[in-house]
Structures are given as C-alpha cells and as structure tokens.
Design a protein around this motif. Sequence first.
Motif, short mmCIF file in Angstrom:
data_model
loop_
_atom_site.label_atom_id
_atom_site.label_comp_id
_atom_site.label_asym_id
_atom_site.label_seq_id
_atom_site.Cartn_x
_atom_site.Cartn_y
_atom_site.Cartn_z
N TYR A 1 1.00 -1.08 -0.17
CA TYR A 1 -0.23 0.32 -0.15
C TYR A 1 0.91 1.48 0.26
O TYR A 1 1.98 1.12 0.85
N TYR A 2 0.50 2.43 -0.84
CA TYR A 2 1.35 3.80 -0.84
C TYR A 2 0.23 4.84 -0.98
O TYR A 2 -0.50 5.04 -0.51
N ILE A 3 0.84 5.00 0.30
CA ILE A 3 0.32 6.93 0.86
C ILE A 3 1.13 7.83 0.11
O ILE A 3 2.39 8.05 0.75
N GLY B 1 -3.07 11.39 -2.10
CA GLY B 1 -3.36 10.09 -3.19
C GLY B 1 -2.88 8.75 -2.45
O GLY B 1 -2.19 8.44 -1.60
N TYR B 2 -3.49 7.71 -2.73
CA TYR B 2 -3.13 6.28 -2.26
C TYR B 2 -3.19 5.62 -3.57
O TYR B 2 -3.52 5.19 -4.74
N ALA B 3 -2.35 4.52 -3.73
CA ALA B 3 -2.43 2.98 -4.34
C ALA B 3 -2.11 1.89 -4.03
O ALA B 3 -1.49 2.06 -2.68
N ARG C 1 1.42 -5.75 -9.85
CA ARG C 1 0.63 -4.79 -10.58
C ARG C 1 0.27 -3.88 -9.21
O ARG C 1 -0.69 -4.05 -8.48
N ILE C 2 -0.05 -2.91 -9.96
CA ILE C 2 -0.62 -1.65 -9.87
C ILE C 2 -2.01 -2.40 -9.75
O ILE C 2 -3.26 -2.91 -11.16
N THR D 1 2.02 11.85 -11.66
CA THR D 1 3.61 10.85 -11.95
C THR D 1 4.27 10.68 -10.95
O THR D 1 5.39 9.96 -11.11
N GLU D 2 4.14 11.28 -10.42
CA GLU D 2 5.10 10.68 -8.67
C GLU D 2 4.77 9.77 -8.24
O GLU D 2 5.33 8.69 -7.78
N LEU D 3 3.91 9.77 -7.99
CA LEU D 3 3.31 8.14 -6.82
C LEU D 3 3.73 6.85 -8.09
O LEU D 3 4.62 6.31 -7.63
#
Length: 262
Positions: free
Chosen positions: A199-201, A220-222, A238-239, A255-257
């Motif tokens: 998880y990315y925040i 943002g979150y991914a 895989r996203i 783009t940064e994320l």
Amino acid sequence: MKAASAITHSGAPYGGKKKSSKTPSGASGKWVCNSNEVINFKLIQREGDLYSEEGFFSPTFTNQIFNDREQIHGYSNLNIDIFLTATTLRPYLNITYDDTEKVADDVLKGFRSTFKNGYTTKYDEFQRWIQEDQFVSPVGEMIKAFTRDREGKTSDTYLLYKVKANNKSFKNIYMNFQSVMMFFIDGLSFIKLDPYWTYYILYKENVNKETKEKEYVVVGYATTYEFWKSGEPQCRARISQFLILPCFQRQGFGTELLDGIY
C-alpha cells in the motif's frame, strides 16, 4: 421545514455549494436528485477548515453506494457534506434537506455499507477526531520525498510512504482509504490486508504556524499486488488501485506516485 435529527446538528459548518439540482433523466419532480451532484467531500486538518468554502470536491461514482442510476429519492434540496480528517480519512457526514416525502430513501444505508470502519454524524465527535488526528504521523516507510515551489511562498514538501499489511497503525485506518476510493473508482472492490499486497500513501507535509509541529494531508493512495509469472525468478508487482484525490489532480502528483512505486 423538516429535518432528521439523526443526520443533522446545530451549528453546522460551511456546507458544500448547493447544486442546481437538475432532475435526472427518467425521473420527475423535486424529490429526485443525482447523488453525485449533492455529495461534497472536504479534507479537514483543523477545525477552522470546516468553516471555509474552499476545498470541496465531488465524487465521480456513487452507483455502488446508492443504485445504478445514482439517484436519491424523497428529499427536497438535499445536501451531503462528507468531511474527512486529513491524515486518516475518518468521515463525518453532515446531511441537510428542506423537506421529505413520506417514503424516502434511507440515505445512511449506503454509507453504512461503504464506510466499513464507521462514520459519525455528530459534530462534537468529529471535533474530537480532528484533535486526535491533527499531528498523527504517516504510517509505513518513507520511500520518496519531493518539493513543489509556490509562487511567492516557500516550497511545499510531499512524502511517499510504503506500507505493508502487518503495519499495526495501518490496520486501524486502511479501510477508510478503501471506502473513500469507492466514490472515485468505478467497480472497485474492497481488498483485505494481505502480505501479497503493498500500500502506498502520498502525503503533503505542513508545519503548524502556532505549534511548529508537522501535519500531514493525504494526497493520493495506491495498492499493488505481487504475483509470480511462469519462467521468471521473482514476482512482479501489479498496480490494482490508484487515486489522486480530486483537489490535488492535474498537478503531476499521479506521475510522482507512479514513479515512487516503480
């Protein structure tokens, strides 16, 4: 004027701008509204943010919250403000309307199934949440930092954190992130905390002018899922989910994320 005390309160904060409530296609009368048009989100860092008319943004999809036609029946001049604590995305629902029909949709039913970590409709409880979360630190491991210059002002700092499923602090809030994404990604499914997921925040870092303490706002979150491909020595990521909140979109943060993930 009728109002349900269960979903309103006295001393309400500034509400999102009322929509010009156009009747949805196939519907008739003032008692039907488009759920995308009457919902307004806003991130709240401090209590004073509740009383500013700036920073509101609308959902993109509400078909999974209400119905496929994204309609709410039975309310006149309905307005739904969803205020989120800026770092942990805990939701406060402020729902107002002028009048109701005898038979009206249960507006809170959709929110109960979507905000699985719960929500509040009580202003004093949300005030407490703001105070609790104001100086909460980001969760996980910081993997990227960058700045953005503001005209005539100092640079803004942004931090990307990578979080694994076993992070104890993240366990308490990750469902808040999943719930908010439901309003912006069509067909989204809730995912469980799982060691194969990462998880990315992305946060914006602010410095409180009074206390000089650092504050953080979710940008943002991914999420990514690790899988093995036959014939390869290691797994791939895989996203699965990817969102920059609308109030930060079209500024290059996607783009940064993405760059930080790979």
